[in-house]
Design a protein around this motif. Structure first.
Motif, mmCIF file in Angstrom:
data_model
loop_
_atom_site.group_PDB
_atom_site.id
_atom_site.type_symbol
_atom_site.label_atom_id
_atom_site.label_comp_id
_atom_site.label_asym_id
_atom_site.label_seq_id
_atom_site.Cartn_x
_atom_site.Cartn_y
_atom_site.Cartn_z
ATOM 1 N N PRO A 70 0.796 -1.235 0.000
ATOM 2 C CA PRO A 70 0.000 0.000 0.000
ATOM 3 C C PRO A 70 0.822 1.275 0.000
ATOM 4 N N THR A 71 2.079 1.187 0.468
ATOM 5 C CA THR A 71 2.862 2.405 0.662
ATOM 6 C C THR A 71 4.309 2.189 0.245
ATOM 7 N N VAL A 72 4.929 3.265 -0.236
ATOM 8 C CA VAL A 72 6.377 3.313 -0.382
ATOM 9 C C VAL A 72 6.868 4.527 0.404
ATOM 10 N N SER A 73 8.059 4.407 0.963
ATOM 11 C CA SER A 73 8.575 5.454 1.858
ATOM 12 C C SER A 73 9.872 6.039 1.328
ATOM 13 N N CYS A 74 9.940 7.360 1.314
ATOM 14 C CA CYS A 74 11.140 8.099 0.910
ATOM 15 C C CYS A 74 11.764 8.713 2.154
ATOM 16 N N MET A 75 12.989 8.341 2.447
ATOM 17 C CA MET A 75 13.645 8.791 3.668
ATOM 18 C C MET A 75 14.700 9.850 3.367
ATOM 19 N N GLY A 76 14.869 10.792 4.298
ATOM 20 C CA GLY A 76 15.920 11.799 4.154
ATOM 21 C C GLY A 76 15.741 12.700 2.954
ATOM 22 N N LYS A 77 14.523 13.249 2.770
ATOM 23 C CA LYS A 77 14.221 14.023 1.566
ATOM 24 C C LYS A 77 13.860 15.474 1.901
ATOM 25 N N GLU A 83 21.629 22.455 -1.234
ATOM 26 C CA GLU A 83 22.348 21.540 -2.119
ATOM 27 C C GLU A 83 21.565 20.277 -2.456
ATOM 28 N N LEU A 84 20.555 19.953 -1.658
ATOM 29 C CA LEU A 84 19.871 18.668 -1.803
ATOM 30 C C LEU A 84 18.426 18.770 -2.280
ATOM 31 N N ALA A 85 17.828 19.945 -2.173
ATOM 32 C CA ALA A 85 16.380 20.061 -2.373
ATOM 33 C C ALA A 85 15.925 19.615 -3.757
ATOM 34 N N GLU A 86 16.575 20.122 -4.803
ATOM 35 C CA GLU A 86 16.137 19.785 -6.156
ATOM 36 C C GLU A 86 16.334 18.302 -6.446
ATOM 37 N N ARG A 87 17.469 17.772 -6.028
ATOM 38 C CA ARG A 87 17.724 16.346 -6.239
ATOM 39 C C ARG A 87 16.705 15.497 -5.497
ATOM 40 N N ASN A 88 16.367 15.900 -4.284
ATOM 41 C CA ASN A 88 15.389 15.147 -3.504
ATOM 42 C C ASN A 88 14.007 15.208 -4.137
ATOM 43 N N ALA A 89 13.637 16.378 -4.663
ATOM 44 C CA ALA A 89 12.333 16.491 -5.319
ATOM 45 C C ALA A 89 12.250 15.550 -6.517
ATOM 46 N N ARG A 90 13.329 15.467 -7.268
ATOM 47 C CA ARG A 90 13.346 14.540 -8.415
ATOM 48 C C ARG A 90 13.247 13.088 -7.943
ATOM 49 N N ALA A 91 13.896 12.786 -6.817
ATOM 50 C CA ALA A 91 13.841 11.424 -6.280
ATOM 51 C C ALA A 91 12.427 11.069 -5.832
ATOM 52 N N VAL A 92 11.713 12.025 -5.260
ATOM 53 C CA VAL A 92 10.327 11.771 -4.854
ATOM 54 C C VAL A 92 9.460 11.523 -6.085
ATOM 55 N N GLN A 142 9.706 27.496 0.926
ATOM 56 C CA GLN A 142 10.282 26.697 -0.158
ATOM 57 C C GLN A 142 9.774 25.252 -0.104
ATOM 58 N N THR A 143 9.678 24.722 1.101
ATOM 59 C CA THR A 143 9.200 23.345 1.241
ATOM 60 C C THR A 143 7.746 23.229 0.813
ATOM 61 N N ALA A 144 6.921 24.170 1.244
ATOM 62 C CA ALA A 144 5.505 24.127 0.871
ATOM 63 C C ALA A 144 5.323 24.275 -0.637
ATOM 64 N N GLU A 145 6.126 25.139 -1.247
ATOM 65 C CA GLU A 145 6.022 25.319 -2.700
ATOM 66 C C GLU A 145 6.362 24.024 -3.432
ATOM 67 N N ARG A 146 7.420 23.361 -3.007
ATOM 68 C CA ARG A 146 7.800 22.105 -3.663
ATOM 69 C C ARG A 146 6.775 21.007 -3.368
#
Length: 302
Positions: A70-77, A83-92, A142-146
């Motif tokens: 039922p679920t998949v989990s993304c950790m550390g995003k 330095e990490l936000a855009e890469r993490n958004a793509r990973a999600v 920024q987090t809410a926008e993404r």
């Protein structure tokens, strides 16, 4: 409620980062026989490995035993780290494709700073890296926008997002998580009140687990459960946390389960274990414990 086994707990049981077909069938069968309804897949099992063919194999293996994913989990995003936000958004976004292939309906998102390999994460201190205490309004904006962008893309895939209460993240208290939910304003985004993650964020918890659950229960669409015992060292302004079985830690899940039922939650509960002992035995005992709690709660409301 339906109960899922957190496959992240078995990562040390496999020869590689993802199980072989023999390991997968063995573990899924044990999970089914322990009374679980499904399994949660996290990105500790690298999502790059979930090709269409591999995902089909995993999904068929689970469904053949009557288990759902039922679920998949993304950790550390974290979604506000420079330095990490855009890469993490793509990973999600990539996780959305994995969720679709596995037949999952919810993608769980921990907005935390990822752990650095070989470095003990800071927990139970007065300051939490990436936490809400040191965050700026711009971090929240920024987090809410993404999140709004991700929520729309998730909706296009027929998916919901769940934001996990988590240490080392903007969502490390019920108030900060609720702030993100309200700022995002998307109907397919809810809360995952993982109570122990909030409990371990600082040396002195800013709220009780009951207060956190009271705030988030009306907005929850997923629930990760595990338990801890807090040991406070006031002279050091630090707390240590010992992993405990569900029935033995500082969170009373018999009360917590009644609380979420009263709030109308009837979704998936993912039973976690983060220690180093026999993960399967611990999660199996947790499933039996929650079943007994649910039966008691049903009798009380009958």
């Amino acid at each position: 409620m339906q109960f899922a086994f957190h496959l992240h707990a078995l990562r040390h049981h496999w020869q590689r980062s993802m199980p072989s077909s023999i390991e997968l069938e063995r573990d899924l069968r044990r999970i089914r026989d322990a009374g679980f309804d499904g399994v949660d897949v996290s990105d500790s099992w690298p999502f790059d490995d979930f090709t269409v063919e591999n995902a089909h194999t995993v999904r068929c293996a689970a469904e053949s035993l009557g288990l759902r994913i039922p679920t998949v989990s993304c950790m550390g995003k974290t979604l506000c780290h420079p330095e990490l936000a855009e890469r993490n958004a793509r990973a999600v976004e990539a996780a959305f494709a994995v969720a679709e292939r596995l037949g999952a309906g919810i993608v769980n998102l921990a907005l935390s700073i990822p752990r650095t390999p070989g470095v003990t994460p800071v927990m139970g201190a007065t300051h939490s890296p990436g936490g809400s205490r040191g965050a700026t309004d711009a971090d929240f904006d920024q987090t809410a926008e993404r999140l709004r962008t991700l929520a729309q893309r998730a909706a296009d895939c027929g998916l919901s997002l769940s934001i996990e209460l988590h240490d080392r993240s903007l969502a490390d208290t019920s108030a900060s998580l609720l702030r993100l939910l309200n700022a995002t304003g998307a109907p397919n985004v809810g809360a995952n009140p993982d109570l122990c993650n909030g409990y371990r964020a600082y040396d002195t918890p800013p709220e009780t687990w009951r207060e956190a659950l009271s705030t988030l229960a009306p907005r929850m669409n997923l629930w990760h459960v595990n338990n801890l015992q807090r040991v406070h060292f006031p002279e050091l302004q630090r707390s240590a946390f010992v992993e405990r079985p569900l029935s033995d830690g500082d969170v009373d899940y018999s009360l917590a389960l009644r609380q979420v039922r009263e709030a109308g939650f009837d979704g998936w509960v993912v039973i976690e274990y983060k220690g180093v002992g026999d993960a399967f035995a611990t999660l199996r005992a947790g499933r039996a414990y929650l079943s007994a709690c649910a039966a008691d709660a049903a009798l009380e409301t009958a």
